[in-house]
Design a protein around this motif. Sequence first.
Motif, PDB file in Angstrom:
ATOM      1  N   LEU A 163       0.837  -1.113   0.273  1.00  0.00           N
ATOM      2  CA  LEU A 163      -0.027  -0.038  -0.079  1.00  0.00           C
ATOM      3  C   LEU A 163       0.879   1.341   0.053  1.00  0.00           C
ATOM      4  N   ARG A 179       2.909   0.936  -3.633  1.00  0.00           N
ATOM      5  CA  ARG A 179       2.350   0.612  -5.015  1.00  0.00           C
ATOM      6  C   ARG A 179       2.182   2.054  -5.759  1.00  0.00           C
ATOM      7  N   PRO A 214       0.268   4.920  -7.415  1.00  0.00           N
ATOM      8  CA  PRO A 214      -1.152   5.667  -6.998  1.00  0.00           C
ATOM      9  C   PRO A 214      -1.877   5.439  -8.483  1.00  0.00           C
ATOM     10  N   ASN A 254      -6.552   7.373 -11.002  1.00  0.00           N
ATOM     11  CA  ASN A 254      -5.972   7.789  -9.764  1.00  0.00           C
ATOM     12  C   ASN A 254      -6.497   6.980  -8.657  1.00  0.00           C
ATOM     13  N   ARG A 255      -6.117   6.095  -8.140  1.00  0.00           N
ATOM     14  CA  ARG A 255      -6.536   5.248  -7.009  1.00  0.00           C
ATOM     15  C   ARG A 255      -6.232   5.536  -5.650  1.00  0.00           C
ATOM     16  N   THR A 256      -5.919   6.753  -5.443  1.00  0.00           N
ATOM     17  CA  THR A 256      -5.393   7.146  -3.894  1.00  0.00           C
ATOM     18  C   THR A 256      -6.480   8.281  -3.813  1.00  0.00           C
ATOM     19  N   ASN A 257      -6.264   8.772  -2.401  1.00  0.00           N
ATOM     20  CA  ASN A 257      -7.159   9.922  -2.138  1.00  0.00           C
ATOM     21  C   ASN A 257      -6.151  11.197  -2.170  1.00  0.00           C
ATOM     22  N   ASN A 258      -5.285  11.147  -3.036  1.00  0.00           N
ATOM     23  CA  ASN A 258      -4.318  12.251  -2.925  1.00  0.00           C
ATOM     24  C   ASN A 258      -4.425  12.710  -4.477  1.00  0.00           C
ATOM     25  N   PRO A 307      -8.251  12.971  -6.567  1.00  0.00           N
ATOM     26  CA  PRO A 307      -8.328  11.755  -5.954  1.00  0.00           C
ATOM     27  C   PRO A 307      -9.348  11.007  -6.583  1.00  0.00           C
ATOM     28  N   ASN A 359       5.782  11.234  -7.998  1.00  0.00           N
ATOM     29  CA  ASN A 359       5.410  10.660  -6.833  1.00  0.00           C
ATOM     30  C   ASN A 359       5.471  11.312  -5.361  1.00  0.00           C
ATOM     31  N   ARG A 360       5.039  10.603  -4.504  1.00  0.00           N
ATOM     32  CA  ARG A 360       4.977  11.397  -3.261  1.00  0.00           C
ATOM     33  C   ARG A 360       6.478  12.123  -2.695  1.00  0.00           C
TER      34      ARG A 360
END
Length: 492
Positions: free
Chosen positions: A350, A353, A355, A387-391, A441, A472-473
């Motif tokens: 998680l 992976r 995003p 985009n499968r994240t909440n960011n 998101p 990325n982050r």
Amino acid sequence: MAKKSWLLAVLVICSVSALGQGFTLHVEPIQDSIYATDPGSRGVFDLFIRNNLPYEDRFQIRIGDDTRWTVEFRPDSHLIRFPVGPGQTSTTRMLVRPTTSNLAYGQYNLSLTVRSDNSSQEKSAGLLIFLKDPGILIDRTYLPSLVIDVDSPQQMDPRDSRIMTVSVENRNPLNISDLVISVSSSVNSLIDNSINTTLGPLEKKRVTFKIAYKDTQEPVQDIIKINVEIPSKNKKFDTLMRSVEVIGYSELKETSLPSKSFLMSYDRREYFNDGNIRRSERVRVPTTLFSQFFTSAEPEARSMKENGQRYLYWNLELAPQEKAKIIITTNYRPLFWSVVLIAAIIIIYLVFRSPITVRKASREVKTTKEQQQEGLSDIKIILHVKNRTNNVVEDVSVIDKVPSIIDPQKEITAGTLHPTKIIKHQKKGILLKWELDSLEPFEERIITYDIVSKLKIIGPILMPSAYVRFKNRFSRHSRVYSNKLYVGGVIK
């Protein structure tokens, strides 16, 4: 008044009559002749006193004042006052011997008096005893004669001890100063004992022996021999034998020593056959279906279910005094570390992976008659970017390649979202690039474009993977690739 006087007279007469018959006295001679020179020779008499009253009375025996004779009482308690119950008879044995050796041979009469405490009544009797000539040897006249009786247990638990009683009675007025009584066992060395004692004229004596076995003595039918002898007379009596059955016993003793550590438990069990016979026993330990998968035992256990409860069990065969050890180990550590590993993998997945996901699909588009005549094939390519994240994901670029079989001039048509760049290469094909500022998101973008092959397609064409380039982050650029895709087929 006359009638009352008559009744009173009758009562007085009855009372006097009852007092007159308060007790009766009888002397029975057992041995009434003795030798003057034999110090062990004694006259023996039995005195019987019967209490005729309906209540207990006490009696006292008095011997005359003839100091030439001494009298011993059996039991000794009859030397003083002794009780006799209502309607009962008391027996007193009296042993008479002279106090001097200067008595003339002949018959003597010793007087005795018995007195009742309740009625103060006295009765007298005589002891007639004959003092014989010492020229006749005692040993030639009286041979040793004994009555021997044995009281022994018939069964014994080897863990207990019992008492064997040997009763001997001297049937002659012979003084036995060296009586030897011995017992022995056919299987037990602990029962090998002898006792030296004496036995007076006409005396009866009891001798006791302790019968004990080792706790581990096996069941057996033991034969105990009783020997009685008088060494000075070179006399051995017939051996008496008594049978004693040593019974079997078995008690299974269990000890448990549990211990625990991190997610592990140990149960060290010991089973001891405290007995003298072999024991077969099924021992079991409660368990559950879940813990059974994490439990091991040494020696190996079997499982069973009874009345809804699961058990581990062992069939033990234990010899007498034998021990068996069982070690039960329940280990939940593999389960714990498996859960930790899976959780770590999920967390790592998680965390690291991508995003963004990208999936490539195709759909054939109906061709025109002109295209069919020219052998061309029209195919729609669909790219799903999500985009499968909440960011928010920024600086997103979508790049796809089209094989060189596609005509770079006419055969590609963009969909709703136009590519920012189209780069054509004669050998590598066409490179399409779409640039997106960001993906919100859980936002999904669908990019489509049409391609038309410039040759007849025989068999499917492999479309290479598209990829998405994004920040990325960690503010670094990453890539994620789509699946490869086979499109087209045989067109006639």
